[in-house]
Scaffold this active site. Structure first.
Site, PDB file in Angstrom:
ATOM      1  N   PRO A   1       0.773  -1.225  -0.080  1.00  0.00           N
ATOM      2  CA  PRO A   1       0.150  -0.134  -0.010  1.00  0.00           C
ATOM      3  C   PRO A   1       1.053   1.234   0.155  1.00  0.00           C
ATOM      4  O   PRO A   1       1.843   1.209   0.641  1.00  0.00           O
ATOM      5  CB  PRO A   1      -0.848  -0.144   1.165  1.00  0.00           C
ATOM      6  CG  PRO A   1      -0.860  -1.638   1.537  1.00  0.00           C
ATOM      7  CD  PRO A   1       0.427  -2.235   1.003  1.00  0.00           C
TER       8      PRO A   1
ATOM      9  N   GLY B   1       2.236   3.598  -5.012  1.00  0.00           N
ATOM     10  CA  GLY B   1       1.866   4.279  -6.134  1.00  0.00           C
ATOM     11  C   GLY B   1       1.122   3.487  -7.523  1.00  0.00           C
ATOM     12  O   GLY B   1       1.249   3.840  -8.822  1.00  0.00           O
TER      13      GLY B   1
ATOM     14  N   THR C   1      -2.021   3.069  -8.143  1.00  0.00           N
ATOM     15  CA  THR C   1      -3.297   3.828  -8.475  1.00  0.00           C
ATOM     16  C   THR C   1      -2.775   4.922  -9.301  1.00  0.00           C
ATOM     17  O   THR C   1      -3.339   5.402 -10.498  1.00  0.00           O
ATOM     18  CB  THR C   1      -4.227   4.150  -7.549  1.00  0.00           C
ATOM     19  OG1 THR C   1      -4.861   2.846  -6.771  1.00  0.00           O
ATOM     20  CG2 THR C   1      -5.485   4.759  -8.116  1.00  0.00           C
TER      21      THR C   1
ATOM     22  N   GLU D   1      17.240   4.436  27.319  1.00  0.00           N
ATOM     23  CA  GLU D   1      17.438   4.919  25.682  1.00  0.00           C
ATOM     24  C   GLU D   1      18.998   4.825  25.693  1.00  0.00           C
ATOM     25  O   GLU D   1      19.612   4.861  24.634  1.00  0.00           O
ATOM     26  CB  GLU D   1      16.803   6.211  25.201  1.00  0.00           C
ATOM     27  CG  GLU D   1      15.262   5.918  25.538  1.00  0.00           C
ATOM     28  CD  GLU D   1      14.665   4.932  24.739  1.00  0.00           C
ATOM     29  OE1 GLU D   1      15.317   4.541  23.604  1.00  0.00           O
ATOM     30  OE2 GLU D   1      13.611   4.457  24.885  1.00  0.00           O
TER      31      GLU D   1
ATOM     32  N   HIS E   1      20.435   1.633  24.725  1.00  0.00           N
ATOM     33  CA  HIS E   1      20.225   1.133  23.496  1.00  0.00           C
ATOM     34  C   HIS E   1      21.323   1.893  22.334  1.00  0.00           C
ATOM     35  O   HIS E   1      22.226   1.134  21.640  1.00  0.00           O
ATOM     36  CB  HIS E   1      18.905   1.749  22.848  1.00  0.00           C
ATOM     37  CG  HIS E   1      17.896   0.824  23.539  1.00  0.00           C
ATOM     38  ND1 HIS E   1      17.698  -0.746  23.191  1.00  0.00           N
ATOM     39  CD2 HIS E   1      16.561   1.221  23.931  1.00  0.00           C
ATOM     40  CE1 HIS E   1      16.697  -0.983  23.953  1.00  0.00           C
ATOM     41  NE2 HIS E   1      15.660   0.141  24.257  1.00  0.00           N
TER      42      HIS E   1
ATOM     43  N   ASP F   1      10.824  -4.432  23.354  1.00  0.00           N
ATOM     44  CA  ASP F   1      12.254  -5.074  22.765  1.00  0.00           C
ATOM     45  C   ASP F   1      12.398  -6.381  22.803  1.00  0.00           C
ATOM     46  O   ASP F   1      12.732  -7.013  22.172  1.00  0.00           O
ATOM     47  CB  ASP F   1      13.337  -4.195  23.813  1.00  0.00           C
ATOM     48  CG  ASP F   1      13.286  -2.602  23.662  1.00  0.00           C
ATOM     49  OD1 ASP F   1      12.827  -2.227  22.399  1.00  0.00           O
ATOM     50  OD2 ASP F   1      13.443  -1.964  24.399  1.00  0.00           O
TER      51      ASP F   1
END
Length: 700
Positions: free
Chosen positions: A251, A254, A256, A472, A475, A547
C-alpha cells in the site's frame, strides 16, 4: 524503544524521473477522441428534455379540464324538483343532451343536501327516460325559456378530456420512470449496468512526469500504451498485444497513481472501476456488470480498463462460505471468460492493481489473462529523492533543504508516506508563519510520520524520566560499540506515540538481505535498555516489553525460517495456515515433533542469551560513558549522532539552540532559559537503586 529503519527484499530503483520522453500517440483514424464532447449525448439529453415538457403540458391540460368541468357551480337536483320549477315558470335557460339536462333558474331555490340546505342557481338532473317532447312541454308553460341541445361533436371532446387524457397521462408517466430507471446508476433496472467511469480529457491530467521511484513499472506501462497506438509494429514479427497487466505492490507505493498516469498519457478511452463495485446484494449482478463493462470496452476499442483492488473479486475459488455458488466466484468466472474465453476481446487491455497477490486465483494470473505482473516496490534512496522532488515542486523551499539527505533518512517509507512528510512539513512551516519550508520542518515532519507525534502534554516524574534516559542511552551505547549494528541517528526521551523514549537507527544504504551477524547485533541492541536497568537500577520494569518481543521474534525466525541454527540446520519449521477470505494467517501448522520443539526453544534461548550477554559486557565496560549520555538526555531530551559521539569522546556539547527563529536558523538560548543542571535529576555513582517506574507506560 529502539527503531531500526531497514527494508526487506526491496528491489532497487534507478531513481530517475520518468516521463520526459513521453510518447506522442496519434489519434486513431475516424474516431473522435474520448476527451471531446460528442453530439450523441447532447441529442439524447435534448430528446429527454422535450419529452419532459410534453408530459408537463399534458398534466397542465388535464388539470385545466378537470377544474373547468368540476367548478361550474352546478348542483344536481331530483327530477320532480326540476319539473316543479318548470311548471312554476322558474326556468331561465336549459340545455338538453338526451337524458342529461342542465340549466339555470330565474330565482334561486332552496334544495336540501344531506343535513343542510343550499341556495341553487345552476342545476343539473337526469331524465328517467329520453323525452323528445320535453322542449315543447317547457315552451307550452313559458316561451321565454332558452332551450339548447348538444350535438355529437361535443360528446367526442368531452369523451377525450374525461377518458383518454388520463390514460395518456398515466402511460407518459410510466415511460418517463422507465427511462429514468434505465439511465440511473443505482436504480431498479440498472443493477446489471457497469459502474465504470470513462476518464475524459477535461479532467486534470496525471502524466508519467508526476510519477517517480518506479522507473521499471513506467517502462512496462509505456510499452502497453505504445501497443495500442501502433500494434502493427509489434505484430509484424508474430507477436501479440498483451491482454492484461497486473500492478503488484505494498500500500502507498503508487499503483493507482501509475494507472492515472496511463489514463493521462494514452490517447484511448480509459475505463476505471473498483473491484468492490461488481458485487451487490442481488445474485448475478456482478457477472452482469462484468459483461456490460467488456461490452463497453469492445464498443470503444482500442481502450484500457482499469480495475482497482481486484482482490475484492479475484480471490481463490472454493474457499467461500457458499462454495461454488458464491457471488464473488460467479463474478470472477465471468471475468475469466471475458479476459480469455471462447470469444476474444481484441483491442481491450485490462489493467489491475492489488496489494494482495497471494490471495488471487491462479487462473486469473496465468498468461493470456494477465500476461504481465509489474511489481511496484518500495522506492530506494534514488527513488525517494525523485518522489520528494515531485511533491516539492509547488512548495517554496529554504536554502538549507537537502532532499538527498532527507531521502537517506527515510528508508522504508512509501511514496504516500513521503507525500505525507512533505505535507506535514508545509503545515508546520505555515503554523510558524514562515515564508518557506526549512530543513528543520522536514526533520520534524519526518519524525512525526515515522515515530508518531510528540506528547508534550504528558508529564513524567523525575524517576520515570531518569529510567527512560538510561534505558535509551543503553540502546544507543550498545549500537555504538557493535560494528554490525546500524549507525545511531537520534535518541530522545520525548514521549512519542505509545513510547516514552525512542532510539532511532538508520542504515547507511538500503538493505535487502540481513546476515546472521547483523541479526545478532539487532537483538543485542534491543536488549541494551534492559541490561542498563538491571545494572544501574538493580531492578527491571515493563519498559523492555516491546524490545523483548522483537528480539524473541527475530531469534525464532532465525531458527525456524532462516536456517541460522547449527543444531537444527537449514530446515523450515511451522508452516503457516491461511484463510483466503480472512486474508491473514490465523494459525501455524506444527510439522515437527516434541523433541524438535524443545530443541527450537533451546536454540532461541541460546541466541537471545548470547546477545544479552554481549549487551551486558558493553554496558559494564562503559558505565561512565553511559551516565554521561543519560545526563545529557535529561538536560536536552534529544541527542543526535554527532552529539553522542562528542559525549563518548569526552568533549563538551555546544549550548542548546533555539530553532523557533524563522528560516530555520538557530541561536543560543539565553542563560535563564537553559534547562536545570543535571545535579537534581541524574544518577550518581553512590546513589541507591530507585523503585520501579509506572507500569501504565513503557520505555519500549
Amino acid at each position: 524503544m529502539v527503531r531500526q529503519m531497514d527494508e526487506d527484499r526491496n528491489p532497487k530503483q534507478s531513481g530517475k524521473d520518468g516521463g520526459k520522453d513521453k510518447l506522442k500517440i496519434p489519434r486513431s483514424g475516424g474516431r473522435r477522441p474520448h476527451g471531446e464532447s460528442q453530439g450523441g449525448g447532447t441529442q439524447r439529453r435534448g430528446l429527454r428534455g422535450g419529452f419532459i415538457w410534453i408530459v408537463l403540458f399534458l398534466i397542465t391540460l388535464l388539470a385545466v379540464s378537470l377544474f373547468w368541468g368540476r367548478n361550474t357551480g352546478e348542483v344536481e337536483i331530483l327530477y320532480y324538483v326540476f319539473w316543479q320549477e318548470a311548471e312554476e315558470a322558474n326556468l331561465s335557460s336549459l340545455t338538453i343532451d338526451k337524458r342529461d339536462v342542465r340549466g339555470e333558474f330565474k330565482e334561486d331555490i332552496v334544495v336540501p343536501l344531506d343535513e343542510e340546505s343550499r341556495l341553487v342557481k345552476k342545476f343539473k338532473t337526469w331524465l328517467p327516460a329520453e323525452d323528445s317532447e320535453l322542449p315543447a312541454k317547457i315552451w307550452a308553460i313559458d316561451r321565454e325559456v332558452r332551450i339548447g341541445s348538444k350535438g355529437e361533436k361535443s360528446n367526442w371532446g368531452g369523451f377525450l378530456l374525461s377518458t383518454m387524457l388520463p390514460i395518456l397521462f398515466l402511460v407518459a408517466i410510466m415511460i418517463l420512470f422507465m427511462r429514468q430507471m434505465e439511465a440511473g446508476g443505482n436504480r431498479a433496472f440498472s443493477f446489471g449496468r457497469s459502474k465504470a467511469k470513462l476518464i475524459t480529457g477535461d479532467r486534470p491530467k496525471v502524466t508519467f512526469e508526476d510519477v517517480a521511484g518506479a522507473d521499471e513499472a513506467k517502462e512496462e506501462l509505456q510499452e502497453v500504451i505504445e501497443f495500442l497506438s501502433d500494434p502493427r509494429k509489434f505484430q509484424r514479427l508474430g507477436g501479440r498485444i498483451p491482454k492484461g497487466a497486473l500492478l503488484l505492490g505494498a500500500p502507498g507505493t503508487g499503483k493507482t497513481l501509475l494507472a492515472r498516469a496511463v489514463a493521462g498519457e494514452a490517447n484511448v478511452p480509459f475505463f476505471s472501476i473498483s473491484g468492490s463495485d461488481f458485487v451487490e446484494m442481488f445474485v448475478g449482478v456482478g457477472a452482469s456488470r462484468v459483461r456490460d463493462l467488456f461490452d463497453q470496452g469492445k464498443k470503444h476499442a482500442p481502450c484500457i480498463i482499469f480495475i482497482d483492488e481486484i482482490d475484492a473479486v479475484g480471490r481463490h475459488r472454493g474457499a467461500g462460505v457458499g462454495g461454488g455458488h458464491d457471488e464473488r466466484e460467479q463474478t470472477m468466472n465471468q471475468l475469466l471468460v471475458e479476459m480469455d474465453g471462447f470469444e476474444s476481446n481484441e483491442g481491450v487491455i485490462l489493467l489491475a492493481a492489488t496489494n494482495r497477490p497471494d490471495v488471487l486465483d491462479p487462473a486469473l494470473l496465468r498468461p493470456g489473462r494477465f500476461d504481465r505482473q509489474i511489481v511496484v516496490d518500495m522506492p530506494d534512496i534514488n527513488g525517494r529523492e525523485g518522489i520528494l522532488k515531485v511533491h516539492t515542486r509547488k512548495i517554496p523551499l529554504g536554502q538549507d533543504v537537502e532532499l538527498r539527505t532527507l531521502a537517506r533518512g527515510t528508508p522504508g517509507l512509501s511514496g504516500a508516506d513521503l507525500a505525507n512528510v512533505v505535507n506535514e512539513a508545509a503545515l508546520l512551516a505555515a503554523r510558524k508563519d514562515r515564508a518557506n519550508v526549512t530543513m528543520a520542518d522536514f526533520e520534524e515532519a519526518r519524525d512525526k510520520v515515522m515515530m508518531g507525534p510528540e506528547r508534550k502534554s504528558m508529564l513524567l516524574s523525575d524517576d520515570e524520566k531518569k529510567r527512560t534516559a538510561f534505558h535509551e542511552a543503553g540502546h544507543a551505547l550498545v549500537a555504538r560499540y557493535i560494528p554490525e549494528a546500524d549507525p545511531l541517528h537520534k535518541v530522545t526521551i520525548v514521549p512519542r506515540g505509545r513510547a516514552l523514549g525512542v532510539t532511532w537507527l538508520l542504515p547507511v544504504d538500503d538493505r535487502h538481505n540481513f546476515s546472521q551477524s547483523m541479526l545478532d547485533a539487532k537483538i543485542a541492541v534491543l536488549l541494551g535498555g534492559r541490561a542498563v536497568e538491571k545494572l544501574i537500577f538493580n531492578d527491571l520494569t515493563n519498559g523492555a516489553r516491546e524490545d523483548i518481543e522483537k528480539a524473541s521474534s527475530i531469534a525464532r525466525k532465525m531458527v525456524c525460517e532462516w536456517g541460522m541454527s547449527e543444531a537444527l540446520g537449514p530446515l523450515n519449521f511451522g508452516g503457516k495456515e491461511e484463510q483466503i477470505f480472512l486474508g491473514r494467517e490465523i494459525a501455524q501448522h506444527r510439522d515437527y515433533s516434541e523433541q524438535t520443539a524443545v530443541l527450537i526453544d533451546e536454540e532461541v534461548r541460546r541466541i537471545v542469551d548470547k546477545a544479552g550477554t554481549r549487551a551486558d559486557k558493553i554496558i559494564n565496560e562503559n558505565v561512565e560513558k553511559l551516565k554521561d549520555v543519560a545526563n545529557a538526555l535529561l538536560e536536552r531530551e534529544i541527542l543526535d549522532r554527532e552529539q553522542v559521539e562528542k559525549i563518548l569522546r569526552g568533549e563538551k556539547l555546544d549550548p542548546p539552540r533555539d530553532e523557533s527563529v524563522d528560516g530555520g536558523s538557530s541561536v543560543p538560548k539565553p542563560e535563564s532559559d537553559k534547562a536545570p543542571e543535571p545535579a537534581d535529576t541524574t544518577l550518581k555513582e553512590n546513589d541507591k537503586p530507585v523503585q520501579a517506574g509506572s507500569e501504565e507506560e513503557s520505555h519500549a
